[in-house]
Scaffold this active site. Structure first.
Site, short mmCIF file in Angstrom:
data_model
loop_
_atom_site.label_atom_id
_atom_site.label_comp_id
_atom_site.label_asym_id
_atom_site.label_seq_id
_atom_site.Cartn_x
_atom_site.Cartn_y
_atom_site.Cartn_z
N ARG A 30 0.84 -1.21 0.00
CA ARG A 30 0.00 0.00 0.00
C ARG A 30 0.88 1.26 0.00
O ARG A 30 0.58 2.24 -0.68
CB ARG A 30 -0.91 -0.03 1.23
CG ARG A 30 -1.91 1.09 1.29
CD ARG A 30 -3.01 0.77 2.31
NE ARG A 30 -3.86 1.93 2.51
CZ ARG A 30 -3.92 2.64 3.64
NH1 ARG A 30 -3.18 2.29 4.68
NH2 ARG A 30 -4.70 3.69 3.74
N HIS A 86 0.73 4.24 -2.72
CA HIS A 86 0.48 5.62 -2.31
C HIS A 86 1.65 6.54 -2.69
O HIS A 86 1.45 7.73 -2.93
CB HIS A 86 0.20 5.70 -0.81
CG HIS A 86 -1.18 5.25 -0.45
ND1 HIS A 86 -1.91 5.80 0.58
CD2 HIS A 86 -2.00 4.31 -1.00
CE1 HIS A 86 -3.10 5.21 0.66
NE2 HIS A 86 -3.16 4.30 -0.28
N ASP A 87 2.85 5.99 -2.74
CA ASP A 87 4.00 6.77 -3.18
C ASP A 87 3.88 7.10 -4.68
O ASP A 87 4.01 8.25 -5.09
CB ASP A 87 5.30 5.99 -2.91
CG ASP A 87 6.54 6.80 -3.28
OD1 ASP A 87 6.53 8.03 -3.06
OD2 ASP A 87 7.53 6.21 -3.76
N GLY A 111 4.76 10.49 -8.76
CA GLY A 111 5.53 9.35 -9.24
C GLY A 111 6.19 8.60 -8.10
O GLY A 111 6.12 9.00 -6.94
N SER A 152 8.54 10.02 -1.85
CA SER A 152 8.07 11.20 -1.09
C SER A 152 7.18 10.81 0.09
O SER A 152 7.08 11.55 1.06
CB SER A 152 7.35 12.19 -2.01
OG SER A 152 6.31 11.56 -2.74
N GLU A 192 3.36 13.99 3.22
CA GLU A 192 2.35 13.02 2.74
C GLU A 192 1.97 12.00 3.80
O GLU A 192 0.82 11.64 3.96
CB GLU A 192 2.88 12.26 1.51
CG GLU A 192 2.89 13.05 0.23
CD GLU A 192 3.64 12.31 -0.87
OE1 GLU A 192 3.51 11.07 -0.97
OE2 GLU A 192 4.38 12.98 -1.63
N ASN A 214 -3.04 8.60 4.56
CA ASN A 214 -1.80 7.89 4.89
C ASN A 214 -1.55 7.70 6.38
O ASN A 214 -0.56 7.08 6.78
CB ASN A 214 -0.59 8.63 4.29
CG ASN A 214 -0.53 8.47 2.78
OD1 ASN A 214 -1.12 7.56 2.22
ND2 ASN A 214 0.18 9.38 2.12
N PRO A 259 -6.76 7.78 -5.00
CA PRO A 259 -8.12 7.26 -5.18
C PRO A 259 -8.74 6.87 -3.84
O PRO A 259 -8.07 6.24 -3.01
CB PRO A 259 -7.94 6.03 -6.08
CG PRO A 259 -6.49 5.90 -6.35
CD PRO A 259 -5.74 6.98 -5.66
N THR A 299 -6.36 -8.06 -1.62
CA THR A 299 -6.40 -9.41 -1.05
C THR A 299 -5.60 -9.46 0.26
O THR A 299 -5.75 -10.39 1.04
CB THR A 299 -5.83 -10.46 -2.05
OG1 THR A 299 -5.95 -11.76 -1.48
CG2 THR A 299 -4.36 -10.22 -2.37
#
Length: 318
Positions: A61, A65-66, A71, A75, A87, A93, A160, A191
């Site tokens: 995850r 998220h990175d 990109g 970060s 972030e 997060n 998202p 999953t």
């Protein structure tokens, strides 16, 4: 895109035009400068997974998220400093964890090859390794990402949301050069792991003007979720496993999705077009079809580049 070719170059100009020049990645990027890097990272990751079965879901995850913000530039690993909230402290997060695994792997690599291997590459390799450790597919990770210096909590709004409908999901993925097929395959990462009530509360309480519960949810499953997550939820860590085998990387997620037993609105959304629905059924019936597609889409997502430097410490810019 040549998934397993020697060089992979993929730039998402739409999102990263200010922060990134197209930076070439290659499978043999560290062959001369740090040939032991992958083995060192794998060793640290494997030990961490043995000690804590929650690590695979966490690192997979974290990598996702990175990559979706500026990109794959590491970060998400930066700490908040002074007036800047990073972030990792943005609302989506807050529940990310296991940063210590990346810090530990980077520290071990620094001992052997100081200043050579980026934190972004450590995270991309670790994400692959945890999937393998959880019983999922192996894929070759191209390397050569650079670490970013900018990390803003406000930008995590671009991630998202579990409450997204299909068109919102597709827009989010397509802005990053990812297709509807990539969306279905990468959603299979659900999953692994656990979700807090807040991520699916919208489906089980006050769903809309006419339904308290999302009518697309299996009624008995909805009832079990309501028991875990009452409307006024005082238990901070209450929630549900993502599927019935949360520590194993398998295709159970898709099987449950067909039975209308998925947690998120964004999961259910995959059944809303004929193209994505047929992929859900394909992956539910074939573990191999899923893992092949997942590996291919991970290579594609992991190739989104950004960043300017090789950080010496993952939690702070040089």
């Amino acid at each position: 895109m040549g998934a397993m070719g020697g060089v992979v170059v993929l730039c998402s100009v739409v999102i990263f035009s200010l922060s990134s020049l197209c930076h070439g990645l290659s499978l043999n990027y560290y062959d001369k400068t740090c040939p032991q890097a992958e083995a060192i990272i794998t060793n640290v990751v494997n030990k961490a997974v043995k000690a804590d079965k929650k690590v695979p879901a966490a690192l997979l995850r974290m990598h996702f998220h990175d990559c979706f913000i500026r990109g794959c530039d590491g970060s998400v690993l930066l700490n908040s400093v002074g007036q800047n909230t990073a972030e990792k402290d943005g609302p989506p997060n807050i529940s990310l964890h296991a940063y210590y695994v990346i810090d530990s792997a980077k520290k071990q690599v620094e001992k052997v090859c100081p200043g050579v291997v980026s934190c972004a590459d450590v995270l991309a390799l670790a994400a692959r390794d945890v999937v393998v450790q959880a019983g999922g597919p192996y894929w070759q990770v191209s390397k050569g990402r650079l670490d970013g210096r900018i990390s803003r909590a406000s930008e995590t709004r671009q991630l998202p949301s579990p409450a997204f409908n299909f068109s919102q999901l597709l827009q989010s993925f397509s802005q990053r050069g990812l297709s509807g097929a990539d969306l279905v395959a990468l959603s299979g990462g659900h999953t692994l792991g656990f979700s807090h009530c807040s991520s699916f509360q919208n489906r089980i309480h006050n769903f809309d003007a006419t339904h308290d519960v999302d009518p697309t949810l299996n009624p008995s499953f909805a009832e079990s979720l309501k028991n875990i997550c009452p409307a006024v939820n005082k238990a901070k860590n209450a929630g549900s496993n993502m599927d019935t085998s949360p520590a194993t990387f398998d295709n159970t997620y898709y099987k449950l999705l067909i039975q209308r037993k998925s947690l998120f609105s964004s999961d259910q959304a995959l059944l809303s077009t004929s193209e994505t629905k047929s992929l859900v059924y394909k992956f539910a019936s074939s573990h191999k079809a899923f893992t092949d597609a997942f590996a291919k889409s991970m290579i594609k997502m992991s190739s989104l580049t950004g960043g300017q430097e090789v950080r010496l410490k993952c939690s702070e810019a040089n």
